[in-house]
Design a protein around this motif. Structure first.
Motif, PDB file in Angstrom:
ATOM      1  N   LEU A  79       0.848  -1.197   0.000  1.00  0.00           N
ATOM      2  CA  LEU A  79       0.000   0.000   0.000  1.00  0.00           C
ATOM      3  C   LEU A  79       0.879   1.240   0.000  1.00  0.00           C
ATOM      4  CD1 LEU A  79      -2.667  -1.028   2.639  1.00  0.00           C
ATOM      5  CD2 LEU A  79      -2.744  -1.300   0.169  1.00  0.00           C
ATOM      6  N   THR A  80       0.438   2.233  -0.738  1.00  0.00           N
ATOM      7  CA  THR A  80       1.179   3.490  -0.806  1.00  0.00           C
ATOM      8  C   THR A  80       0.376   4.592  -0.124  1.00  0.00           C
ATOM      9  OG1 THR A  80       0.207   4.129  -2.925  1.00  0.00           O
ATOM     10  CG2 THR A  80       2.229   2.799  -3.003  1.00  0.00           C
ATOM     11  N   ALA A  81       1.053   5.641   0.252  1.00  0.00           N
ATOM     12  CA  ALA A  81       0.385   6.773   0.889  1.00  0.00           C
ATOM     13  C   ALA A  81      -0.680   7.384  -0.016  1.00  0.00           C
ATOM     14  CB  ALA A  81       1.406   7.814   1.314  1.00  0.00           C
ATOM     15  N   PRO A  82      -0.425   7.567  -1.335  1.00  0.00           N
ATOM     16  CA  PRO A  82      -1.484   8.123  -2.184  1.00  0.00           C
ATOM     17  C   PRO A  82      -2.741   7.246  -2.234  1.00  0.00           C
ATOM     18  CG  PRO A  82       0.627   8.309  -3.290  1.00  0.00           C
ATOM     19  CD  PRO A  82       0.846   7.474  -2.061  1.00  0.00           C
ATOM     20  N   GLN A  83      -2.568   5.928  -2.215  1.00  0.00           N
ATOM     21  CA  GLN A  83      -3.733   5.037  -2.223  1.00  0.00           C
ATOM     22  C   GLN A  83      -4.545   5.201  -0.938  1.00  0.00           C
ATOM     23  OE1 GLN A  83      -1.764   1.279  -2.644  1.00  0.00           O
ATOM     24  NE2 GLN A  83      -1.847   1.323  -4.890  1.00  0.00           N
ATOM     25  N   ILE A  84      -3.848   5.259   0.183  1.00  0.00           N
ATOM     26  CA  ILE A  84      -4.535   5.405   1.470  1.00  0.00           C
ATOM     27  C   ILE A  84      -5.237   6.755   1.546  1.00  0.00           C
ATOM     28  CG2 ILE A  84      -4.200   5.560   3.972  1.00  0.00           C
ATOM     29  CD1 ILE A  84      -1.836   3.546   3.559  1.00  0.00           C
ATOM     30  N   LYS A  85      -4.558   7.809   1.116  1.00  0.00           N
ATOM     31  CA  LYS A  85      -5.163   9.144   1.146  1.00  0.00           C
ATOM     32  C   LYS A  85      -6.363   9.223   0.217  1.00  0.00           C
ATOM     33  CE  LYS A  85      -2.567  12.830   1.478  1.00  0.00           C
ATOM     34  NZ  LYS A  85      -1.516  13.841   1.294  1.00  0.00           N
TER      35      LYS A  85
ATOM     36  N   THR B  69      -4.821   0.268 -14.719  1.00  0.00           N
ATOM     37  CA  THR B  69      -4.972   1.531 -15.435  1.00  0.00           C
ATOM     38  C   THR B  69      -5.205   2.745 -14.549  1.00  0.00           C
ATOM     39  OG1 THR B  69      -7.345   1.150 -15.729  1.00  0.00           O
ATOM     40  CG2 THR B  69      -5.874   0.364 -17.483  1.00  0.00           C
ATOM     41  N   ALA B  70      -5.617   2.539 -13.314  1.00  0.00           N
ATOM     42  CA  ALA B  70      -6.002   3.664 -12.457  1.00  0.00           C
ATOM     43  C   ALA B  70      -4.875   4.663 -12.237  1.00  0.00           C
ATOM     44  CB  ALA B  70      -6.501   3.148 -11.111  1.00  0.00           C
ATOM     45  N   GLU B  71      -3.674   4.170 -11.978  1.00  0.00           N
ATOM     46  CA  GLU B  71      -2.587   5.096 -11.675  1.00  0.00           C
ATOM     47  C   GLU B  71      -2.175   5.900 -12.899  1.00  0.00           C
ATOM     48  OE1 GLU B  71       0.503   3.529  -9.247  1.00  0.00           O
ATOM     49  OE2 GLU B  71      -0.925   2.928  -7.698  1.00  0.00           O
ATOM     50  N   ASP B  72      -2.206   5.283 -14.078  1.00  0.00           N
ATOM     51  CA  ASP B  72      -1.893   6.033 -15.304  1.00  0.00           C
ATOM     52  C   ASP B  72      -2.949   7.102 -15.572  1.00  0.00           C
ATOM     53  OD1 ASP B  72       0.411   4.554 -15.729  1.00  0.00           O
ATOM     54  OD2 ASP B  72      -0.612   3.079 -17.002  1.00  0.00           O
ATOM     55  N   GLU B  73      -4.224   6.736 -15.411  1.00  0.00           N
ATOM     56  CA  GLU B  73      -5.308   7.705 -15.601  1.00  0.00           C
ATOM     57  C   GLU B  73      -5.196   8.838 -14.590  1.00  0.00           C
ATOM     58  OE1 GLU B  73      -9.243   6.025 -15.777  1.00  0.00           O
ATOM     59  OE2 GLU B  73      -8.528   4.308 -16.938  1.00  0.00           O
ATOM     60  N   ALA B  74      -4.862   8.491 -13.348  1.00  0.00           N
ATOM     61  CA  ALA B  74      -4.741   9.501 -12.297  1.00  0.00           C
ATOM     62  C   ALA B  74      -3.582  10.459 -12.568  1.00  0.00           C
ATOM     63  CB  ALA B  74      -4.576   8.823 -10.940  1.00  0.00           C
ATOM     64  N   LYS B  75      -2.475   9.930 -13.064  1.00  0.00           N
ATOM     65  CA  LYS B  75      -1.331  10.798 -13.392  1.00  0.00           C
ATOM     66  C   LYS B  75      -1.725  11.803 -14.466  1.00  0.00           C
ATOM     67  CE  LYS B  75       2.242   7.450 -12.222  1.00  0.00           C
ATOM     68  NZ  LYS B  75       3.220   6.502 -12.733  1.00  0.00           N
ATOM     69  N   LEU B  76      -2.425  11.343 -15.480  1.00  0.00           N
ATOM     70  CA  LEU B  76      -2.871  12.232 -16.550  1.00  0.00           C
ATOM     71  C   LEU B  76      -3.851  13.270 -16.014  1.00  0.00           C
ATOM     72  CD1 LEU B  76      -2.825  12.892 -19.575  1.00  0.00           C
ATOM     73  CD2 LEU B  76      -4.689  11.249 -19.859  1.00  0.00           C
ATOM     74  N   LEU B  77      -4.797  12.833 -15.198  1.00  0.00           N
ATOM     75  CA  LEU B  77      -5.774  13.750 -14.603  1.00  0.00           C
ATOM     76  C   LEU B  77      -5.084  14.778 -13.713  1.00  0.00           C
ATOM     77  CD1 LEU B  77      -8.825  14.373 -14.240  1.00  0.00           C
ATOM     78  CD2 LEU B  77      -8.773  12.838 -12.274  1.00  0.00           C
TER      79      LEU B  77
ATOM     80  N   ALA C  21      -6.417  12.856  -7.629  1.00  0.00           N
ATOM     81  CA  ALA C  21      -6.767  12.360  -8.965  1.00  0.00           C
ATOM     82  C   ALA C  21      -7.060  10.864  -8.930  1.00  0.00           C
ATOM     83  CB  ALA C  21      -5.635  12.662  -9.943  1.00  0.00           C
ATOM     84  N   LEU C  22      -6.317  10.125  -8.112  1.00  0.00           N
ATOM     85  CA  LEU C  22      -6.556   8.693  -7.961  1.00  0.00           C
ATOM     86  C   LEU C  22      -7.929   8.454  -7.340  1.00  0.00           C
ATOM     87  CD1 LEU C  22      -5.373   5.861  -8.294  1.00  0.00           C
ATOM     88  CD2 LEU C  22      -4.351   6.109  -6.026  1.00  0.00           C
ATOM     89  N   ALA C  23      -8.281   9.248  -6.346  1.00  0.00           N
ATOM     90  CA  ALA C  23      -9.601   9.139  -5.718  1.00  0.00           C
ATOM     91  C   ALA C  23     -10.706   9.395  -6.740  1.00  0.00           C
ATOM     92  CB  ALA C  23      -9.711  10.116  -4.554  1.00  0.00           C
ATOM     93  N   ILE C  24     -10.542  10.418  -7.548  1.00  0.00           N
ATOM     94  CA  ILE C  24     -11.541  10.747  -8.565  1.00  0.00           C
ATOM     95  C   ILE C  24     -11.656   9.624  -9.581  1.00  0.00           C
ATOM     96  CG2 ILE C  24     -12.047  12.326 -10.477  1.00  0.00           C
ATOM     97  CD1 ILE C  24     -10.755  14.551  -8.680  1.00  0.00           C
ATOM     98  N   THR C  25     -10.540   9.071  -9.988  1.00  0.00           N
ATOM     99  CA  THR C  25     -10.532   7.973 -10.955  1.00  0.00           C
ATOM    100  C   THR C  25     -11.297   6.773 -10.406  1.00  0.00           C
ATOM    101  OG1 THR C  25      -8.399   8.724 -11.809  1.00  0.00           O
ATOM    102  CG2 THR C  25      -9.038   6.458 -12.319  1.00  0.00           C
ATOM    103  N   TRP C  26     -11.022   6.402  -9.162  1.00  0.00           N
ATOM    104  CA  TRP C  26     -11.727   5.277  -8.550  1.00  0.00           C
ATOM    105  C   TRP C  26     -13.206   5.601  -8.374  1.00  0.00           C
ATOM    106  CZ3 TRP C  26      -7.584   4.268  -4.257  1.00  0.00           C
ATOM    107  CH2 TRP C  26      -6.561   3.476  -4.779  1.00  0.00           C
TER     108      TRP C  26
END
Length: 92
Positions: A17-23, A53-61, A72-77
């Motif tokens: 688990l990473t901090a961005p995922q938890i946040k 694909t979530a992390e790639d989409e989040a990076k772009l967002l 952005a990761l939260a929004i993607t999910w």
């Protein structure tokens, strides 16, 4: 609440688990804008569905909208997550 947040990610069987995922999960489960619109199980399912694909989409967002990666990761999910039906309250 911390246990529930970590359970969502653990049930999705995300490797370390990473901090961005938890946040991101924390934002979705605690922010009034998002929290009442989905079940934790549906969020877990969305995370699993977007596993690669979530992390790639989040990076772009994050770059295009100038927001932090975890948000952005939260929004993607959230976009992928099945939403609860909103019951409309009728005025008397």
């Amino acid at each position: 609440m911390a246990r529930e947040i970590l359970e969502v990610l653990a049930n999705a069987e995300r490797g370390p688990l990473t901090a961005p995922q938890i946040k991101a999960v924390e934002l979705l489960m605690t922010d009034p804008e998002y929290a009442d619109k989905f079940n934790p199980e549906d969020l877990t399912e969305a995370i699993v569905d977007l596993l690669f694909t979530a992390e790639d989409e989040a990076k772009l967002l994050a770059v295009t909208h100038k927001i932090s990666f975890w948000k952005a990761l939260a929004i993607t999910w959230f976009r992928k997550c099945k939403k609860r039906r909103q019951t409309s309250a009728k005025a008397a």
